[in-house]
Design an enzyme around this catalytic site. Structure first.
Site, PDB file in Angstrom:
ATOM      1  N   GLY A  94       0.660  -1.220  -0.089  1.00 13.91           N
ATOM      2  CA  GLY A  94      -0.060  -0.037  -0.177  1.00 13.91           C
ATOM      3  C   GLY A  94       0.880   1.227   0.037  1.00 13.91           C
ATOM      4  N   ARG A  95       1.333   1.502   1.270  1.00 21.10           N
ATOM      5  CA  ARG A  95       2.118   2.795   1.587  1.00 21.10           C
ATOM      6  C   ARG A  95       3.256   3.230   0.560  1.00 21.10           C
ATOM      7  NH1 ARG A  95       2.788   5.031   6.718  1.00 21.10           N
ATOM      8  NH2 ARG A  95       2.399   2.886   7.295  1.00 21.10           N
ATOM      9  N   ARG A 150      -2.058  11.207  10.638  1.00 16.72           N
ATOM     10  CA  ARG A 150      -0.816  10.533  11.198  1.00 16.72           C
ATOM     11  C   ARG A 150      -0.081  10.973  12.419  1.00 16.72           C
ATOM     12  NH1 ARG A 150       2.632   8.823   8.437  1.00 16.72           N
ATOM     13  NH2 ARG A 150       2.752   6.723   9.131  1.00 16.72           N
ATOM     14  N   TYR A 185       0.070   8.693  15.514  1.00 15.78           N
ATOM     15  CA  TYR A 185       1.305   7.796  15.478  1.00 15.78           C
ATOM     16  C   TYR A 185       2.515   8.845  15.919  1.00 15.78           C
ATOM     17  CZ  TYR A 185      -1.500   5.041  12.337  1.00 15.78           C
ATOM     18  OH  TYR A 185      -2.714   4.808  11.638  1.00 15.78           O
ATOM     19  N   CYS A 201     -10.246  21.872  17.452  1.00 14.79           N
ATOM     20  CA  CYS A 201     -10.002  22.300  18.861  1.00 14.79           C
ATOM     21  C   CYS A 201      -9.572  20.835  19.649  1.00 14.79           C
ATOM     22  CB  CYS A 201     -11.576  22.544  19.395  1.00 14.79           C
ATOM     23  SG  CYS A 201     -12.211  23.886  18.395  1.00 14.79           S
ATOM     24  N   TYR A 219      -2.571   6.884   3.492  1.00 20.34           N
ATOM     25  CA  TYR A 219      -3.167   7.004   4.892  1.00 20.34           C
ATOM     26  C   TYR A 219      -3.398   8.293   5.443  1.00 20.34           C
ATOM     27  CZ  TYR A 219      -1.859   1.977   4.876  1.00 20.34           C
ATOM     28  OH  TYR A 219      -1.654   0.693   4.404  1.00 20.34           O
TER      29      TYR A 219
HETATM   30  N1  LLP Z   1      -2.064  -6.139   3.885  1.00 19.53           N
HETATM   31  C1  LLP Z   1      -2.489  -6.132   4.845  1.00 19.53           C
HETATM   32  C2  LLP Z   1      -3.655  -7.274   5.389  1.00 19.53           C
HETATM   33  C3  LLP Z   1      -2.765  -5.063   5.753  1.00 19.53           C
HETATM   34  O1  LLP Z   1      -3.362  -4.907   7.015  1.00 19.53           O
HETATM   35  C4  LLP Z   1      -2.142  -3.619   5.297  1.00 19.53           C
HETATM   36  C5  LLP Z   1      -1.953  -2.648   6.081  1.00 19.53           C
HETATM   37  C6  LLP Z   1      -1.351  -4.000   4.049  1.00 19.53           C
HETATM   38  C7  LLP Z   1      -1.531  -5.195   3.385  1.00 19.53           C
HETATM   39  C8  LLP Z   1      -0.694  -2.672   3.469  1.00 19.53           C
HETATM   40  O2  LLP Z   1       0.406  -2.308   4.307  1.00 19.53           O
HETATM   41  P1  LLP Z   1       1.482  -1.391   3.821  1.00 19.53           P
HETATM   42  O3  LLP Z   1       2.068  -1.620   2.611  1.00 19.53           O
HETATM   43  O4  LLP Z   1       0.736  -0.277   3.439  1.00 19.53           O
HETATM   44  O5  LLP Z   1       2.457  -0.855   4.741  1.00 19.53           O
HETATM   45  N2  LLP Z   1      -2.503   3.476   9.014  1.00 19.53           N
HETATM   46  C9  LLP Z   1      -1.314   3.416   9.489  1.00 19.53           C
HETATM   47  C10 LLP Z   1      -0.791   2.087   8.477  1.00 19.53           C
HETATM   48  C11 LLP Z   1      -1.949   1.092   8.933  1.00 19.53           C
HETATM   49  C12 LLP Z   1      -1.485  -0.406   7.982  1.00 19.53           C
HETATM   50  C13 LLP Z   1      -2.595  -1.257   8.033  1.00 19.53           C
HETATM   51  N3  LLP Z   1      -2.659  -2.501   7.146  1.00 19.53           N
HETATM   52  C14 LLP Z   1      -0.335   4.489   8.929  1.00 19.53           C
HETATM   53  O6  LLP Z   1      -0.635   5.577   8.753  1.00 19.53           O
HETATM   54  O7  LLP Z   1       0.765   4.133   9.088  1.00 19.53           O
END
Ligand code: LLP
Length: 424
Positions: A286-287, A323, A327, A353, A381
């Site tokens: 994702g990210r 974020r 975090y 606020c 995100y």
């Molecule tokens: N697969 C599963 C089962 C997941 O739970 C996630 C992310 C991904 C793939 C994708 O992960 P990535 O490649 O994006 O790291 N909101 C948080 C991040 C939460 C991630 C949740 N799961 C932030 O802003 O850092």
């Protein structure tokens, strides 16, 4: 004009004194669409994808973009056209994939709390795989499939108990996490799955966390998963694909995650050595595909000098950029048109606020009210976790492609924010 590139941001650079994304001046985007506005670089997304594709050359791999990172339809469309499937976690995400032109058979469905209604919908559409996260889910999915006279393709998400060395809220592969099934129980649960009439075991899945900046946790998790594949197949249950999840980090503030192609070279060296190199793989990034493709442009509303702190109050807030509040995450903040002269140390905060509504602390900036700032690494995100808190409409989003700017999401009006509510 000289271009000054920014580390980790290949498609964002100062051209002279103007911050640009691809061939577009970001001050012009703020002027045309107002602020706050998110701008995403298409070239940046495609080059992040290309790094994975290079790492997978000659291998059997399906990339399933984890759309929770950024679910705008136009972003999904880009990845669908590039051949990606999607990792979804809700019926809402399923509807988005279909609206963006994604193919059901390239969808994998993750998440610990899928409802019967969601399972039914996904089964009727013929998605590629359910990544099952508990024994209870396995039984219910079997039930739903039997009632539809279908066989649900399943993978079990196994918890390899590996420390991804990231923020505790985004670490998912340890024993104390709610995700996946315990490594020790996995074989038994696979045997149960294989015996259920509504299920077809197709793979194994693992995802150990997010914003991972080292290769070691991946290599360790891979070893643990391959040990299991060996045991499960020895018990007569073939595993057709290995899904290795997402989680690769990006450079927010000097972070040095491995490049996707280098990471996968290392992983394939291990896979080849253990005789698994020719298997079908899936990944769920994702990210790392979108994070550094996006910025949030925001205008300085007021400068507020104080006794202990100086505040720079901007028109984006924790509802747009959650974020830092959630975090303590760091996002670089840059002026789109830097001024000559002395900078001061300020806390960049939003109008919401809450004292937790900060975007950047102790930043050296030379800015005045009316200036536009760019909050970097805002492609993942941010909009997808945004809210209407304080009845703030969600920001607009634009996609930059060369010198073209496409509006891909309209700014929400106040009326949009209370649509569907009723007076009594
Ligand atoms: N697969 C599963 C089962 C997941 O739970 C996630 C992310 C991904 C793939 C994708 O992960 P990535 O490649 O994006 O790291 N909101 C948080 C991040 C939460 C991630 C949740 N799961 C932030 O802003 O850092």
């Amino acid at each position: 004009m000289t271009a000054t590139n920014l580390p980790g941001q290949p498609h964002i650079a100062y051209q002279g004194n103007t911050l640009c994304m691809e061939g577009v001046a970001l001050p012009d985007v703020a002027a045309q669409f107002g602020t706050p506005v998110f701008a995403y670089s298409k070239a940046s997304m495609l080059s992040a994808l290309a790094a994975y594709q290079r790492g997978f050359a000659g291998r059997k791999v399906q990339i399933c973009y984890a759309m929770k990172a950024n679910a705008n339809l136009a972003v999904l469309q880009i990845f669908a056209k590039a051949g990606c499937g999607f990792d979804i976690v809700s019926a809402g995400e399923l509807a988005r994939v279909l609206a963006a032109g994604g193919q059901p058979e390239k969808i994998i469905f993750s998440g610990v709390g899928k409802t019967r209604a969601e399972m039914k919908q996904a089964l009727e559409l013929g998605i590629g795989c359910f990544n099952v996260e508990s024994e209870a889910e396995l039984e219910v999915l079997n039930d739903v499939a039997v009632s539809l006279q279908k066989k649900a393709p399943v993978s079990l998400r196994v918890n390899p108990n590996v420390d991804p060395k990231t923020h505790p809220y985004i670490s998912t592969g340890l024993k104390g996490n709610k995700f996946g099934v315990a490594h020790e129980r996995a074989l038994q649960i696979y045997q149960r799955a294989a015996a259920l009439p509504g299920l077809a075991v197709v793979g194994i899945d693992c995802h150990i966390g997010s914003q991972i900046t080292e290769a070691t946790p991946y290599l360790d998790a891979m070893d643990r998963v391959l040990d299991l594949v060996t045991d499960i197949e020895a018990a007569g249950i073939p595993i057709h694909h290995i899904d290795f999840g997402g989680g690769l980090g990006i450079n927010y503030n000097g972070d040095t995650p491995p490049a996707a192609d280098q990471l996968w070279q290392q992983l394939f060296a291990k896979l080849d050595a253990r005789g698994f190199g020719d298997r079908q793989f899936m990944i769920e990034p994702g990210r790392s595909l979108v994070g550094n493709a996006g910025v949030c442009l925001s205008e300085v509303v007021f400068m507020k000098p104080g006794e202990q702190k100086n505040f720079c109050i901007i028109d984006a807030a924790m509802n747009d950029l959650p974020r830092p509040a959630m975090y303590q995450a760091f996002h670089q903040i840059l002026p789109v048109t830097p001024r000559e002269g002395q900078s001061t140390v300020v806390d960049v905060v939003g109008p919401v606020c809450e004292s937790g509504d900060w975007i950047g602390r102790d930043r050296e900036l030379n800015v005045q009210a009316g200036d536009t700032l760019a909050v970097l690494s805002a492609g993942a995100y941010c909009m997808s976790m945004s809210s209407n808190y304080n009845t703030r409409g969600r920001a607009a989003e634009v996609l930059i492609d060369g010198t073209h700017v496409h509006l891909i999401r309209e700014r929400e009006t106040a009326a949009d924010t209370f649509k569907g509510e009723h007076l009594v």
